[in-house]
Design a protein around this motif. Sequence first.
Motif, PDB file in Angstrom:
ATOM      1  N   VAL A   1      25.934  44.220  39.558  1.00 46.38           N
ATOM      2  CA  VAL A   1      27.011  43.350  40.019  1.00 46.38           C
ATOM      3  C   VAL A   1      27.491  42.477  38.861  1.00 46.38           C
ATOM      4  CG1 VAL A   1      27.632  41.526  41.656  1.00 46.38           C
ATOM      5  CG2 VAL A   1      25.973  43.289  42.317  1.00 46.38           C
ATOM      6  N   VAL A   2      28.789  42.536  38.571  1.00 47.49           N
ATOM      7  CA  VAL A   2      29.371  41.679  37.542  1.00 47.49           C
ATOM      8  C   VAL A   2      29.690  40.330  38.191  1.00 47.49           C
ATOM      9  CG1 VAL A   2      31.275  41.356  35.920  1.00 47.49           C
ATOM     10  CG2 VAL A   2      30.320  43.642  36.278  1.00 47.49           C
ATOM     11  N   LEU A   3      29.048  39.267  37.715  1.00 46.90           N
ATOM     12  CA  LEU A   3      29.218  37.924  38.276  1.00 46.90           C
ATOM     13  C   LEU A   3      30.246  37.097  37.509  1.00 46.90           C
ATOM     14  CD1 LEU A   3      25.427  37.217  38.832  1.00 46.90           C
ATOM     15  CD2 LEU A   3      27.100  37.961  40.536  1.00 46.90           C
ATOM     16  N   ASP A   4      30.461  37.434  36.246  1.00 45.63           N
ATOM     17  CA  ASP A   4      31.429  36.725  35.419  1.00 45.63           C
ATOM     18  C   ASP A   4      31.807  37.648  34.274  1.00 45.63           C
ATOM     19  OD1 ASP A   4      33.074  34.712  34.471  1.00 45.63           O
ATOM     20  OD2 ASP A   4      31.457  33.395  33.814  1.00 45.63           O
ATOM     21  N   GLU A   5      33.044  37.556  33.826  1.00 49.03           N
ATOM     22  CA  GLU A   5      33.470  38.337  32.663  1.00 49.03           C
ATOM     23  C   GLU A   5      34.439  37.493  31.858  1.00 49.03           C
ATOM     24  OE1 GLU A   5      34.937  42.725  31.285  1.00 49.03           O
ATOM     25  OE2 GLU A   5      34.695  42.338  33.412  1.00 49.03           O
ATOM     26  N   VAL A   6      34.198  37.439  30.560  1.00 48.51           N
ATOM     27  CA  VAL A   6      35.051  36.655  29.669  1.00 48.51           C
ATOM     28  C   VAL A   6      35.382  37.487  28.433  1.00 48.51           C
ATOM     29  CG1 VAL A   6      34.119  34.436  30.420  1.00 48.51           C
ATOM     30  CG2 VAL A   6      33.105  35.574  28.459  1.00 48.51           C
ATOM     31  N   GLY A   7      36.495  37.135  27.808  1.00 44.10           N
ATOM     32  CA  GLY A   7      36.832  37.698  26.515  1.00 44.10           C
ATOM     33  C   GLY A   7      36.517  36.645  25.468  1.00 44.10           C
ATOM     34  N   TRP A   8      35.892  37.057  24.390  1.00 46.23           N
ATOM     35  CA  TRP A   8      35.498  36.121  23.338  1.00 46.23           C
ATOM     36  C   TRP A   8      36.086  36.570  22.017  1.00 46.23           C
ATOM     37  CZ3 TRP A   8      30.789  36.989  20.000  1.00 46.23           C
ATOM     38  CH2 TRP A   8      30.605  35.937  19.091  1.00 46.23           C
ATOM     39  N   ASN A   9      36.892  35.721  21.427  1.00 47.04           N
ATOM     40  CA  ASN A   9      37.388  35.959  20.075  1.00 47.04           C
ATOM     41  C   ASN A   9      36.293  35.468  19.145  1.00 47.04           C
ATOM     42  OD1 ASN A   9      38.520  35.451  17.471  1.00 47.04           O
ATOM     43  ND2 ASN A   9      40.545  35.640  18.381  1.00 47.04           N
ATOM     44  N   GLU A  10      35.656  36.376  18.425  1.00 38.71           N
ATOM     45  CA  GLU A  10      34.478  36.012  17.634  1.00 38.71           C
ATOM     46  C   GLU A  10      34.759  34.955  16.564  1.00 38.71           C
ATOM     47  OE1 GLU A  10      32.834  39.182  15.332  1.00 38.71           O
ATOM     48  OE2 GLU A  10      34.763  39.769  14.550  1.00 38.71           O
ATOM     49  N   ARG A  11      36.028  34.780  16.184  1.00 44.31           N
ATOM     50  CA  ARG A  11      36.332  33.741  15.189  1.00 44.31           C
ATOM     51  C   ARG A  11      36.530  32.378  15.839  1.00 44.31           C
ATOM     52  NH1 ARG A  11      40.083  35.576  10.861  1.00 44.31           N
ATOM     53  NH2 ARG A  11      39.735  33.477  10.111  1.00 44.31           N
ATOM     54  N   ALA A  12      36.757  32.361  17.146  1.00 44.30           N
ATOM     55  CA  ALA A  12      36.909  31.090  17.875  1.00 44.30           C
ATOM     56  C   ALA A  12      35.550  30.723  18.450  1.00 44.30           C
ATOM     57  CB  ALA A  12      37.948  31.231  18.976  1.00 44.30           C
ATOM     58  N   THR A  13      34.695  30.187  17.625  1.00 41.84           N
ATOM     59  CA  THR A  13      33.338  29.922  18.067  1.00 41.84           C
ATOM     60  C   THR A  13      33.032  28.430  17.992  1.00 41.84           C
ATOM     61  OG1 THR A  13      32.320  30.161  15.896  1.00 41.84           O
ATOM     62  CG2 THR A  13      32.582  32.158  17.173  1.00 41.84           C
ATOM     63  N   PRO A  14      32.127  27.931  18.781  1.00 43.29           N
ATOM     64  CA  PRO A  14      31.424  28.661  19.822  1.00 43.29           C
ATOM     65  C   PRO A  14      32.246  28.732  21.113  1.00 43.29           C
ATOM     66  CG  PRO A  14      30.598  26.419  19.735  1.00 43.29           C
ATOM     67  CD  PRO A  14      31.625  26.555  18.638  1.00 43.29           C
ATOM     68  N   LEU A  15      31.877  29.672  21.960  1.00 44.73           N
ATOM     69  CA  LEU A  15      32.435  29.777  23.304  1.00 44.73           C
ATOM     70  C   LEU A  15      31.333  29.295  24.247  1.00 44.73           C
ATOM     71  CD1 LEU A  15      34.411  30.805  25.508  1.00 44.73           C
ATOM     72  CD2 LEU A  15      33.198  32.996  25.358  1.00 44.73           C
ATOM     73  N   LYS A  16      31.640  28.279  25.068  1.00 43.50           N
ATOM     74  CA  LYS A  16      30.653  27.761  26.022  1.00 43.50           C
ATOM     75  C   LYS A  16      31.179  27.957  27.428  1.00 43.50           C
ATOM     76  CE  LYS A  16      27.651  23.941  27.238  1.00 43.50           C
ATOM     77  NZ  LYS A  16      27.161  22.612  26.898  1.00 43.50           N
ATOM     78  N   ILE A  17      30.332  28.533  28.276  1.00 48.72           N
ATOM     79  CA  ILE A  17      30.641  28.750  29.684  1.00 48.72           C
ATOM     80  C   ILE A  17      29.640  27.935  30.494  1.00 48.72           C
ATOM     81  CG2 ILE A  17      30.848  30.436  31.544  1.00 48.72           C
ATOM     82  CD1 ILE A  17      32.888  30.876  29.298  1.00 48.72           C
ATOM     83  N   SER A  18      30.166  27.054  31.342  1.00 48.38           N
ATOM     84  CA  SER A  18      29.326  26.166  32.136  1.00 48.38           C
ATOM     85  C   SER A  18      29.608  26.395  33.613  1.00 48.38           C
ATOM     86  CB  SER A  18      29.651  24.721  31.754  1.00 48.38           C
ATOM     87  OG  SER A  18      28.589  23.891  32.033  1.00 48.38           O
ATOM     88  N   TYR A  19      28.564  26.470  34.411  1.00 54.43           N
ATOM     89  CA  TYR A  19      28.693  26.650  35.863  1.00 54.43           C
ATOM     90  C   TYR A  19      28.309  25.333  36.526  1.00 54.43           C
ATOM     91  CZ  TYR A  19      28.709  31.435  34.217  1.00 54.43           C
ATOM     92  OH  TYR A  19      29.002  32.598  33.538  1.00 54.43           O
ATOM     93  N   ASP A  20      29.283  24.435  36.635  1.00 50.36           N
ATOM     94  CA  ASP A  20      29.020  23.092  37.118  1.00 50.36           C
ATOM     95  C   ASP A  20      28.725  23.032  38.618  1.00 50.36           C
ATOM     96  OD1 ASP A  20      29.360  22.073  34.541  1.00 50.36           O
ATOM     97  OD2 ASP A  20      31.519  21.948  34.821  1.00 50.36           O
ATOM     98  N   ASP A  21      29.314  23.918  39.399  1.00 47.45           N
ATOM     99  CA  ASP A  21      29.066  23.952  40.838  1.00 47.45           C
ATOM    100  C   ASP A  21      27.773  24.724  41.092  1.00 47.45           C
ATOM    101  OD1 ASP A  21      29.008  24.355  43.594  1.00 47.45           O
ATOM    102  OD2 ASP A  21      31.131  24.863  43.731  1.00 47.45           O
ATOM    103  N   GLU A  22      26.749  24.034  41.552  1.00 45.16           N
ATOM    104  CA  GLU A  22      25.442  24.664  41.760  1.00 45.16           C
ATOM    105  C   GLU A  22      25.512  25.882  42.667  1.00 45.16           C
ATOM    106  OE1 GLU A  22      22.282  22.043  42.921  1.00 45.16           O
ATOM    107  OE2 GLU A  22      22.818  20.563  41.415  1.00 45.16           O
TER     108      GLU A  22
END
Length: 166
Positions: free
Chosen positions: A109-130
């Motif tokens: 099951v895919v729960l999240d999917e993001v695209g990351w530009n490796e030169r735009a670092t860092p990429l932070k993904i936060s799940y604030d809603d418990e």
Amino acid sequence: MRGRRYRVAVSFTLANAGGTADLLSVAPAANKPLALVWWQIAQVGEVAEAQEEEIRIQVTRVPATVTAGSGGTAITAANIPPVLRSSAVAGFTARYNDTTPATSSGTIVVLDEVGWNERATPLKISYDDEDCRPDAINGESLVITTPTTVADDAVVQITAEFEEVG
């Protein structure tokens, strides 16, 4: 969920050897469900690289009969106590940089999917809603994976924080 927090931090070479790679995977212990609180990824090896890439990254739940990935390395999670340092040890196991991804007898099951530009670092993904955090229970794995091959090798750093109940 209100449990103990643990963090894993790794640095490794993501190779363009071909195919999917499990960047980070965790397998919960019996009676200790866990949730992904946040994660970040950065690329540190190609700061002057002209060949910019958009890399697909997925957070998946691997259910049912899980066969862990291989080719990578086990890592020990660090305890992140809310007030005082504790000697509590994470019940889950963690691996990183598996060149052969985890498989399942069930449907991944895919729960999240993001695209990351490796030169735009860092990429932070936060799940604030418990209630909306990617989670897993015993017999499952939670995996941060890249379903595509990078064009050339990249040195990446991943840090992720998990909350474990039990």
